[in-house]
Design a protein around this motif. Structure first.
Motif, short mmCIF file in Angstrom:
data_model
loop_
_atom_site.label_atom_id
_atom_site.label_comp_id
_atom_site.label_asym_id
_atom_site.label_seq_id
_atom_site.Cartn_x
_atom_site.Cartn_y
_atom_site.Cartn_z
N GLU A 184 2.43 -14.04 -60.39
CA GLU A 184 3.32 -13.20 -59.60
C GLU A 184 2.59 -12.56 -58.42
O GLU A 184 3.12 -12.46 -57.31
CB GLU A 184 3.96 -12.14 -60.50
CG GLU A 184 4.95 -12.76 -61.49
CD GLU A 184 5.27 -11.86 -62.66
OE1 GLU A 184 6.33 -12.06 -63.28
OE2 GLU A 184 4.48 -10.95 -62.97
N ALA A 185 1.35 -12.13 -58.68
CA ALA A 185 0.54 -11.56 -57.59
C ALA A 185 0.22 -12.62 -56.54
O ALA A 185 0.19 -12.33 -55.34
CB ALA A 185 -0.75 -10.97 -58.15
N GLN A 186 -0.01 -13.86 -56.99
CA GLN A 186 -0.29 -14.95 -56.06
C GLN A 186 0.89 -15.18 -55.13
O GLN A 186 0.72 -15.45 -53.93
CB GLN A 186 -0.61 -16.23 -56.84
CG GLN A 186 -1.02 -17.41 -55.98
CD GLN A 186 -2.37 -17.23 -55.34
OE1 GLN A 186 -3.28 -16.66 -55.97
NE2 GLN A 186 -2.53 -17.68 -54.11
N ALA A 187 2.12 -15.05 -55.66
CA ALA A 187 3.32 -15.24 -54.84
C ALA A 187 3.38 -14.18 -53.74
O ALA A 187 3.74 -14.49 -52.59
CB ALA A 187 4.57 -15.17 -55.72
N ILE A 188 3.00 -12.95 -54.06
CA ILE A 188 3.01 -11.88 -53.06
C ILE A 188 1.90 -12.11 -52.04
O ILE A 188 2.08 -11.92 -50.83
CB ILE A 188 2.86 -10.50 -53.73
CG1 ILE A 188 4.01 -10.27 -54.71
CG2 ILE A 188 2.80 -9.39 -52.69
CD1 ILE A 188 5.38 -10.33 -54.09
N ALA A 189 0.72 -12.51 -52.51
CA ALA A 189 -0.41 -12.77 -51.61
C ALA A 189 -0.07 -13.89 -50.63
O ALA A 189 -0.40 -13.81 -49.44
CB ALA A 189 -1.66 -13.11 -52.41
#
Length: 242
Positions: A177-182
């Protein structure tokens, strides 16, 4: 017969009032000089705003008298920008904070903004809400003027989207999920990928993500670190402790 001394007027002499004003202003000047002997960015910013309001200035002008170079150190300029950043973020996410969908804090390490899954993603997907895309784009625009490292932390998600459930543990799901935001900050926001790191907090022995009482489930934390180091072109690693 000796002349009578003229009757003195009652009250403070007029010259004394001017002298008292001058003495008070000098005292204030020395207090300000003493307080700025150890520079604190937050206090300096507040002082700057107070002086601007007192003298009716609507804009600030930077004067570089020596060869066009700023007399203020680069690190101090960056600290001032961080103070301005947290003020803008506070205004932007104020409603989300009141609703418990966001959390903004500043520490010695940097500025950290936690966002809930409900705010970021459409239900049961990794697709970002259009409203959240607008806010993330605004945040990315603010971050482009800085050179600080940006750390996107994936917090444990005890209820990941269905296509991730069963494949990843809560800590790994948080990283996805953090990768999607990054990726949004880099692709849509124009942030230099060398400045962005995706990380995951270390799991404590026996820790169960679902045990926390957080109805909104903060899953992503965007951190603007006080360090300005960037990784090399070939370093695309994603550190994660699972």
């Amino acid at each position: 017969m000796a002349k009578k001394c003229p009757t003195c007027k009652k009250g403070t002499p007029l010259w004394f009032i001017s002298w008292a004003d001058m003495a008070t202003l000098l005292l204030c000047l020395f207090v300000i000089l003493f307080s700025m002997s150890t520079v604190n960015a937050t206090k300096f910013k507040k002082l700057q705003g107070t002086m601007k309001n007192a003298f009716g200035l609507n804009h600030s002008e930077q004067v570089n008298p020596v060869g066009g170079d700023s007399l203020v150190s680069v690190d101090f300029q960056q600290e001032i920008k961080l103070v301005q950043l947290i003020e803008k973020l506070d205004l932007m996410v104020n409603n989300l904070v009141d609703n418990g969908e966001a959390e903004l804090k500043e520490t010695e390490s940097g500025i950290f903004l936690k966002l809930s899954k409900k705010t970021l993603f459409k239900p049961k997907t990794l697709e970002i809400h259009p409203e959240s895309k607008l806010k993330l784009s605004q945040i990315a625009t603010m971050l482009q003027s800085l050179r600080n490292e940006i750390q996107v932390t994936g917090l444990p998600d005890p209820s990941p989207p269905p296509h991730l459930a069963g494949l990843l543990n809560p800590w790994a799901a948080g990283v996805v999920e953090a990768q999607a935001i990054a990726e949004f900050l880099i692709g849509e926001g124009g942030i230099d990928p060398r400045r962005v790191r995706v990380v995951s907090p270390a799991r404590k022995p026996g820790e169960v993500p679902g045990a926390r009482h957080d109805p909104h489930e903060f899953v992503v934390e965007i951190g603007v670190m006080r360090t300005s180091e960037a990784r090399g072109e070939g370093d695309s690693s994603v550190p994660a402790d699972q």
